[in-house]
Motif scaffolding. Structure first.
Motif, PDB file in Angstrom:
ATOM      1  N   LEU A 191       2.946  -6.755   2.128  1.00  0.00           N
ATOM      2  CA  LEU A 191       3.741  -6.869   3.352  1.00  0.00           C
ATOM      3  C   LEU A 191       4.569  -5.610   3.589  1.00  0.00           C
ATOM      4  O   LEU A 191       4.639  -5.097   4.718  1.00  0.00           O
ATOM      5  N   VAL A 192       5.179  -5.086   2.529  1.00  0.00           N
ATOM      6  CA  VAL A 192       5.980  -3.871   2.657  1.00  0.00           C
ATOM      7  C   VAL A 192       5.112  -2.691   3.089  1.00  0.00           C
ATOM      8  O   VAL A 192       5.459  -1.944   4.021  1.00  0.00           O
ATOM      9  N   LEU A 230       9.137   4.300  -3.737  1.00  0.00           N
ATOM     10  CA  LEU A 230       8.087   4.232  -2.727  1.00  0.00           C
ATOM     11  C   LEU A 230       8.676   4.342  -1.334  1.00  0.00           C
ATOM     12  O   LEU A 230       8.210   5.138  -0.501  1.00  0.00           O
ATOM     13  N   CYS A 231       9.724   3.574  -1.060  1.00  0.00           N
ATOM     14  CA  CYS A 231      10.323   3.577   0.275  1.00  0.00           C
ATOM     15  C   CYS A 231      10.991   4.915   0.588  1.00  0.00           C
ATOM     16  O   CYS A 231      10.830   5.460   1.688  1.00  0.00           O
ATOM     17  N   MET A 240       7.359  11.292   5.774  1.00  0.00           N
ATOM     18  CA  MET A 240       7.163  11.140   7.209  1.00  0.00           C
ATOM     19  C   MET A 240       8.109  12.043   7.995  1.00  0.00           C
ATOM     20  O   MET A 240       7.755  12.530   9.082  1.00  0.00           O
ATOM     21  N   ASP A 241       9.306  12.304   7.470  1.00  0.00           N
ATOM     22  CA  ASP A 241      10.208  13.249   8.122  1.00  0.00           C
ATOM     23  C   ASP A 241       9.568  14.630   8.213  1.00  0.00           C
ATOM     24  O   ASP A 241       9.582  15.269   9.278  1.00  0.00           O
ATOM     25  N   GLY A 261      10.565  11.446 -10.640  1.00  0.00           N
ATOM     26  CA  GLY A 261       9.551  11.030  -9.672  1.00  0.00           C
ATOM     27  C   GLY A 261       9.799  11.580  -8.285  1.00  0.00           C
ATOM     28  O   GLY A 261       8.876  12.081  -7.625  1.00  0.00           O
ATOM     29  N   MET A 262      11.037  11.517  -7.815  1.00  0.00           N
ATOM     30  CA  MET A 262      11.339  12.011  -6.476  1.00  0.00           C
ATOM     31  C   MET A 262      11.227  13.526  -6.404  1.00  0.00           C
ATOM     32  O   MET A 262      10.787  14.076  -5.382  1.00  0.00           O
ATOM     33  N   ALA A 263      11.632  14.231  -7.468  1.00  0.00           N
ATOM     34  CA  ALA A 263      11.495  15.690  -7.457  1.00  0.00           C
ATOM     35  C   ALA A 263      10.029  16.102  -7.358  1.00  0.00           C
ATOM     36  O   ALA A 263       9.670  17.002  -6.585  1.00  0.00           O
ATOM     37  N   VAL A 264       9.162  15.444  -8.119  1.00  0.00           N
ATOM     38  CA  VAL A 264       7.725  15.750  -8.054  1.00  0.00           C
ATOM     39  C   VAL A 264       7.171  15.432  -6.669  1.00  0.00           C
ATOM     40  O   VAL A 264       6.421  16.236  -6.084  1.00  0.00           O
ATOM     41  N   ALA A 265       7.527  14.274  -6.123  1.00  0.00           N
ATOM     42  CA  ALA A 265       7.010  13.874  -4.809  1.00  0.00           C
ATOM     43  C   ALA A 265       7.433  14.850  -3.722  1.00  0.00           C
ATOM     44  O   ALA A 265       6.622  15.249  -2.875  1.00  0.00           O
TER      45      ALA A 265
END
Length: 228
Positions: free
Chosen positions: A49-50, A120-121, A128-129, A191-195
């Protein structure tokens, strides 16, 4: 009482095996393994759903922005690629235990699903930004010239330095969390730094322009009126 070996192996599977037994009297399974199994089932059950809401809303917004069917599909696919790299890094580091000595944590062989869902969010929103910012520059040039090749080159020339700079700042900010002594905070930072790094460099600076250049006029199908 389960053995230590059973709990160390796969506690969620152990809970499922115990619950599958049907004795003549009711049996309730409690404790941390059962709580973890129920929590994972709840998170995984709502994950479609998410994802559906995230992909659906971004598809509609990009469709309204570009009047194109291909661009929203491409954007969603590349954003999912960025998320895949992030989750792969989390599994490699925190589940498999690589860099455990450097980061100072003890691998458990599993990941708490709450932090990856949060990441993920956040990561999808940041991706998307960057996508919207780059697309807006490309679309402006295409609306002026009608030439996809020139539009992609001009959009990359104007938008890439800002996207790369912003991505580098964000990646450094997230990387600071990797110095924390709490594992889930480290996971968030690494994780966020890699992404962010992968998204701001490989995806936005290489894959997006390359795919749009190869697609040519198909980028703007079913049609975008020029001169607006």
């Amino acid at each position: 009482m389960p053995s230590a070996e059973a709990l160390a192996g796969d506690p969620v599977r152990l809970v499922a095996a115990v619950r599958a037994v049907r004795p003549p009297f009711p049996v309730l399974v409690g404790g941390y393994p059962a709580e973890l199994a129920d929590y994972r089932a709840s998170v995984v059950g709502r994950l479609p759903l998410v994802l559906g809401l995230m992909l659906g809303v971004t598809f509609v917004l990009l469709l309204a922005m570009t009047r194109s069917l291909l661009i929203p599909v491409k954007a969603s696919a590349l954003n999912l690629l960025s998320l895949g790299v992030m989750f792969g890094a989390l599994v490699w580091v925190y589940q498999d235990g690589h860099l455990a000595g450097l980061l100072g944590f003890t691998p458990t062989g599993s990941l708490d699903p709450s932090i990856p869902i949060l990441m993920l969010c956040v990561a999808y929103g940041l991706s998307m930004d960057y996508e919207v910012f780059l697309l807006s520059r490309i679309e402006e040039e295409y609306a002026r010239t009608g030439d996809t090749t020139r539009a992609v080159a001009a959009g990359l020339q104007r938008g890439a330095p800002l996207i790369t700079g912003a991505g580098g700042i964000l990646a450094l900010s997230f990387a600071a969390y990797a110095t924390a002594e709490v594992t889930f905070v480290q996971m968030l930072g690494v994780g966020m730094a890699v992404a962010v790094l992968v998204d701001a460099t490989v995806i936005r600076a290489v894959l997006v322009p390359s795919l749009m250049r190869l697609a040519g006029p198909l980028n703007w199908w079913p049609g975008r009126r020029r001169g607006r």
